[in-house]
Design a protein around this motif. Structure first.
Motif, PDB file in Angstrom:
ATOM      1  N   ASN A  53       0.821  -1.202   0.000  1.00 23.18           N
ATOM      2  CA  ASN A  53       0.000   0.000   0.000  1.00 23.18           C
ATOM      3  C   ASN A  53       0.860   1.259   0.000  1.00 23.18           C
ATOM      4  O   ASN A  53       0.555   2.247  -0.666  1.00 23.18           O
ATOM      5  CB  ASN A  53      -0.930   0.004   1.221  1.00 23.18           C
ATOM      6  CG  ASN A  53      -1.882   1.197   1.216  1.00 23.18           C
ATOM      7  OD1 ASN A  53      -1.605   2.236   1.822  1.00 23.18           O
ATOM      8  ND2 ASN A  53      -3.010   1.051   0.516  1.00 23.18           N
ATOM      9  N   TYR A  54       1.973   1.201   0.742  1.00 25.91           N
ATOM     10  CA  TYR A  54       2.883   2.350   0.777  1.00 25.91           C
ATOM     11  C   TYR A  54       3.504   2.586  -0.600  1.00 25.91           C
ATOM     12  O   TYR A  54       3.657   3.731  -1.052  1.00 25.91           O
ATOM     13  CB  TYR A  54       3.988   2.099   1.811  1.00 25.91           C
ATOM     14  CG  TYR A  54       4.767   3.342   2.207  1.00 25.91           C
ATOM     15  CD1 TYR A  54       4.375   4.116   3.284  1.00 25.91           C
ATOM     16  CD2 TYR A  54       5.900   3.733   1.500  1.00 25.91           C
ATOM     17  CE1 TYR A  54       5.079   5.248   3.655  1.00 25.91           C
ATOM     18  CE2 TYR A  54       6.615   4.865   1.849  1.00 25.91           C
ATOM     19  CZ  TYR A  54       6.200   5.620   2.930  1.00 25.91           C
ATOM     20  OH  TYR A  54       6.905   6.747   3.285  1.00 25.91           O
ATOM     21  N   GLU A  55       3.845   1.497  -1.289  1.00 21.05           N
ATOM     22  CA  GLU A  55       4.434   1.606  -2.633  1.00 21.05           C
ATOM     23  C   GLU A  55       3.447   2.217  -3.619  1.00 21.05           C
ATOM     24  O   GLU A  55       3.849   2.935  -4.541  1.00 21.05           O
ATOM     25  CB  GLU A  55       4.895   0.228  -3.113  1.00 21.05           C
ATOM     26  CG  GLU A  55       5.464   0.191  -4.527  1.00 21.05           C
ATOM     27  CD  GLU A  55       6.648   1.125  -4.721  1.00 21.05           C
ATOM     28  OE1 GLU A  55       6.762   1.710  -5.832  1.00 21.05           O
ATOM     29  OE2 GLU A  55       7.457   1.300  -3.794  1.00 21.05           O
ATOM     30  N   GLU A  56       2.148   1.959  -3.429  1.00 15.87           N
ATOM     31  CA  GLU A  56       1.139   2.587  -4.282  1.00 15.87           C
ATOM     32  C   GLU A  56       1.214   4.106  -4.155  1.00 15.87           C
ATOM     33  O   GLU A  56       1.107   4.839  -5.137  1.00 15.87           O
ATOM     34  CB  GLU A  56      -0.268   2.107  -3.897  1.00 15.87           C
ATOM     35  CG  GLU A  56      -0.604   0.713  -4.396  1.00 15.87           C
ATOM     36  CD  GLU A  56      -2.048   0.333  -4.071  1.00 15.87           C
ATOM     37  OE1 GLU A  56      -2.852   1.256  -3.801  1.00 15.87           O
ATOM     38  OE2 GLU A  56      -2.363  -0.870  -4.085  1.00 15.87           O
ATOM     39  N   GLY A  57       1.396   4.578  -2.929  1.00 18.97           N
ATOM     40  CA  GLY A  57       1.537   6.020  -2.710  1.00 18.97           C
ATOM     41  C   GLY A  57       2.768   6.580  -3.401  1.00 18.97           C
ATOM     42  O   GLY A  57       2.718   7.660  -4.011  1.00 18.97           O
ATOM     43  N   LEU A  58       3.890   5.862  -3.335  1.00 16.46           N
ATOM     44  CA  LEU A  58       5.121   6.307  -4.004  1.00 16.46           C
ATOM     45  C   LEU A  58       4.926   6.363  -5.520  1.00 16.46           C
ATOM     46  O   LEU A  58       5.441   7.268  -6.193  1.00 16.46           O
ATOM     47  CB  LEU A  58       6.279   5.375  -3.654  1.00 16.46           C
ATOM     48  CG  LEU A  58       6.747   5.381  -2.194  1.00 16.46           C
ATOM     49  CD1 LEU A  58       7.858   4.348  -1.988  1.00 16.46           C
ATOM     50  CD2 LEU A  58       7.233   6.765  -1.785  1.00 16.46           C
ATOM     51  N   GLN A  59       4.183   5.377  -6.047  1.00 16.89           N
ATOM     52  CA  GLN A  59       3.931   5.379  -7.487  1.00 16.89           C
ATOM     53  C   GLN A  59       3.080   6.589  -7.884  1.00 16.89           C
ATOM     54  O   GLN A  59       3.292   7.188  -8.947  1.00 16.89           O
ATOM     55  CB  GLN A  59       3.223   4.074  -7.891  1.00 16.89           C
ATOM     56  CG  GLN A  59       3.072   3.872  -9.388  1.00 16.89           C
ATOM     57  CD  GLN A  59       4.409   3.888 -10.122  1.00 16.89           C
ATOM     58  OE1 GLN A  59       5.423   3.444  -9.609  1.00 16.89           O
ATOM     59  NE2 GLN A  59       4.417   4.436 -11.336  1.00 16.89           N
ATOM     60  N   GLN A  60       2.153   6.966  -7.009  1.00 15.74           N
ATOM     61  CA  GLN A  60       1.353   8.165  -7.266  1.00 15.74           C
ATOM     62  C   GLN A  60       2.237   9.414  -7.253  1.00 15.74           C
ATOM     63  O   GLN A  60       2.043  10.334  -8.049  1.00 15.74           O
ATOM     64  CB  GLN A  60       0.239   8.279  -6.215  1.00 15.74           C
ATOM     65  CG  GLN A  60      -0.842   7.231  -6.346  1.00 15.74           C
ATOM     66  CD  GLN A  60      -1.861   7.305  -5.226  1.00 15.74           C
ATOM     67  OE1 GLN A  60      -1.789   8.180  -4.376  1.00 15.74           O
ATOM     68  NE2 GLN A  60      -2.792   6.365  -5.214  1.00 15.74           N
ATOM     69  N   VAL A  61       3.213   9.452  -6.354  1.00 13.78           N
ATOM     70  CA  VAL A  61       4.167  10.572  -6.328  1.00 13.78           C
ATOM     71  C   VAL A  61       4.911  10.667  -7.651  1.00 13.78           C
ATOM     72  O   VAL A  61       5.059  11.755  -8.224  1.00 13.78           O
ATOM     73  CB  VAL A  61       5.162  10.406  -5.152  1.00 13.78           C
ATOM     74  CG1 VAL A  61       6.304  11.420  -5.285  1.00 13.78           C
ATOM     75  CG2 VAL A  61       4.453  10.581  -3.826  1.00 13.78           C
TER      76      VAL A  61
END
Length: 600
Positions: free
Chosen positions: A190-198
């Motif tokens: 889930n944290y990696e999803e946020g990084l991908q959005q960044v």
């Protein structure tokens, strides 16, 4: 290198693409160049006629040549760029852009933090950018923090530490700015999803981020959690508003790099717009100092290579003003004539012009802020260089202006203690001269100016500059002679092209050192009178305040004058026509009037 020696080695040079290096007799690298055909390019330096002092000086200093063959012209571009940066040869274009740029780093650590940095280190972290301004990075980080909850703490969030429950959530978790990975409230996936959005946001692509939030909002609605759904809806609206502000040209435009170049004297300026998903995500302008006779195309090609490397561009299309030699597999060069890409190119040109205007403004501001001692030193140098009898604390400069051989006007600027005094600037509509006669016009305006000063008992300037050659200078001197003012001031002529300074009666000109402060001041005065005169002339034309010379001929009205100017474009060309040519356009009687006026 002697001609004979060159003839000996020329046949040994390859005909492949690559780079060539010129060394002097001290084994110092003085020039690096690229070529499609090394032998042909190198030989051109020794076989072409004299083209300029700098190229001639380079050839004189060459002691020996080295070369490197590469697979393609693009590889030659990259190698040339790398060697110039590494060795900075004195005859190569000087890339003056030596700033350290900010990046957004995704730190190589469990649950990576993101933050601003200027230092790229080889630690496995991911660096997004570079960016041209720190302000833009901070705005982007604040925007990311508002919409994507990521940790900001420096805790060592290894799996082992989290399993041992070494950490407790902080205030950021309770404020909704972090999802609490320290207590295993958030998974790595889930944290990696946020990084991908960044990563998507930095590229200007907000669509995947918005879509992800819509899915999350729909989920909360299906679970009847309307308060949470309303919070997500607010974030979606914020992202959409940001996107509306950011999309400059077109939502359907593919990723492109846009470049424009502006050349002034010994410096070239190149603007770069990086466009992704219809959003300008980077804009940057650099200055370059050509050292030889490089064309605009050669300079632009070098700048494109450098800027694309610096900003890690992966765009497959380059938009420019004119044809350039740029070859890279999968990249096309476009010269737009209309549409969104042309709008981008115009915007880039606007940016590079603004950049140059800002440089000039800052130079003038620095001069205005300089000490009285510094200003006096410049004026003292000018006094000594021109052998003036007194310090030129008051300088006046005159220039003529006309449009396509019509509508003559003139302008005068006034500098006091080395600075422009715009209250004393003067504009002149030519009154006594028939037709376009720069010499007579100069005599008229100089006479009018100093007749007024005599009448009003106003002090004379110590130096008068006439922007023009010997003819205009002589005309100004005639006006001063008729007013019996010779000896009361110094008058000089400034040749328009070579920046040579002429004194009345002298056959030889004076050439001041190119980088001398006195010549810089003269250039500044000359540029200011050009600007002032052209602005006045443009305003007069737009207001229609000129009376065409043709309309001053008795029996010729505005309609007839317009017919002639529309066909022949200028009064000068009309003067050269025969009476028969005129008859074919405006009839026999009017042709006779016009011909008689110009050929009395």
């Amino acid at each position: 290198m002697t001609s004979g020696f060159f003839q000996t080695i020329i046949k040994t040079l390859p005909t492949d693409p690559g780079i060539y290096k010129y060394f002097d007799d001290q084994n110092e690298l003085i020039y690096v160049g690229k070529a499609k055909n090394i032998r042909k390019r190198v030989s051109s330096y020794f076989t072409k006629t004299f083209t300029g002092y700098k190229t001639h000086e380079l050839v004189k200093r060459i002691d020996h040549i080295e070369f490197t063959i590469v697979d393609s012209e693009q590889d030659a571009f990259l190698l040339e760029n790398s060697l110039i940066k590494q060795f900075q040869p004195k005859f190569n274009i000087n890339l003056k852009d030596d700033k350290t740029y900010p990046y957004i780093v995704i730190k190589n650590e469990p649950f990576p933090r993101i933050f601003l940095t200027r230092n790229k280190i080889n630690d496995g972290s991911e660096y997004l950018g570079p960016f041209t301004t720190v302000g833009r990075v901070r705005d982007l980080l604040n925007f990311i923090k508002e919409f994507i909850p990521l940790r900001t703490c420096k805790l060592n969030l290894t799996d082992k530490n989290i399993e041992k429950q070494k950490f407790k959530v902080c205030l950021e978790y309770h404020l909704g700015n972090c999802k609490g990975p320290c207590e295993a409230f958030q998974s790595k996936e889930n944290y990696e999803e946020g990084l991908q959005q960044v990563r998507q946001m930095v590229k200007g692509n907000l669509a995947p981020v918005i879509q992800r939030y819509k899915e999350e909002m729909n989920y909360y609605v299906s679970q009847l959690q309307y308060e949470k759904a309303a919070i997500i809806k607010g974030k979606i609206e914020g992202l959409e508003n940001y996107q509306a502000r950011s999309v400059i040209v077109s939502k359907t435009l593919s990723n492109v790099d846009v470049f424009s170049i502006l050349r002034e004297k010994d410096t070239a300026y190149v603007n770069y717009l990086m466009v992704q998903n219809g959003t300008i995500i980077q804009t940057h302008t650099i200055s370059l100092e050509p050292k030889l006779d490089e064309t605009d195309g050669e300079i632009l090609s070098l700048a494109i290579t450098d800027l694309r490397q610096k900003f890690n561009s992966e765009a497959t299309e380059i938009v420019v003003q004119f044809e350039i030699e740029f070859e890279k597999e999968g990249v096309v060069v476009t010269l737009p004539k209309a549409g969104d890409k042309k709008k981008l190119l115009d915007l880039s040109a606007k940016n590079v012009n603004y950049f140059l205007d800002e440089i000039k403004r800052k130079k003038m501001l620095r001069l205005e802020e300089s000490s009285d001692k510094q200003k006096t030193e410049v004026l003292t140098q000018l006094k000594n260089d021109l052998h003036l009898s007194s310090l030129p604390t008051q300088i006046e400069c005159f220039d003529n202006s006309n449009f396509q051989g019509s509508f003559p006007v003139a302008a005068m600027v006034y500098f006091k203690n080395g600075l422009p005094d715009k209250n004393e600037y003067r504009r002149f509509n030519i009154k006594t001269v028939s037709g376009i006669n720069d010499f007579a016009s100069m005599k008229e305006i100089v006479g009018r100016r100093y007749k007024r000063l005599v009448k009003e008992e106003i002090p004379f300037p110590q130096l008068i500059i006439i922007d023009g050659g010997k003819g205009q200078l002589n005309a100004a001197v005639e006006a001063l002679q008729e007013l019996d003012l010779i000896g009361k001031t110094t008058v000089v002529g400034l040749a328009k092209n070579e920046e040579e300074i002429f004194f009345p009666g002298d056959k030889e000109s004076i050439k001041l050192p190119w980088d001398s402060e006195s010549l810089k001041l003269i250039r500044r005065i000359r540029d200011e009178v050009h600007r002032f005169g052209i602005t006045f002339h443009r305003n007069q034309r737009s207001r229609g305040t000129f009376v065409n010379e043709l309309e001053m001929i008795k029996g010729i009205g505005k309609n007839t004058a317009d017919v002639l100017l529309k066909k022949y474009r200028s009064v000068k060309k009309i003067k050269e026509l025969t009476e028969k040519d005129l008859e074919e356009t405006i009839g026999k009687s009017k042709a006779a009037l016009v011909f008689a006026h110009f050929h009395p």
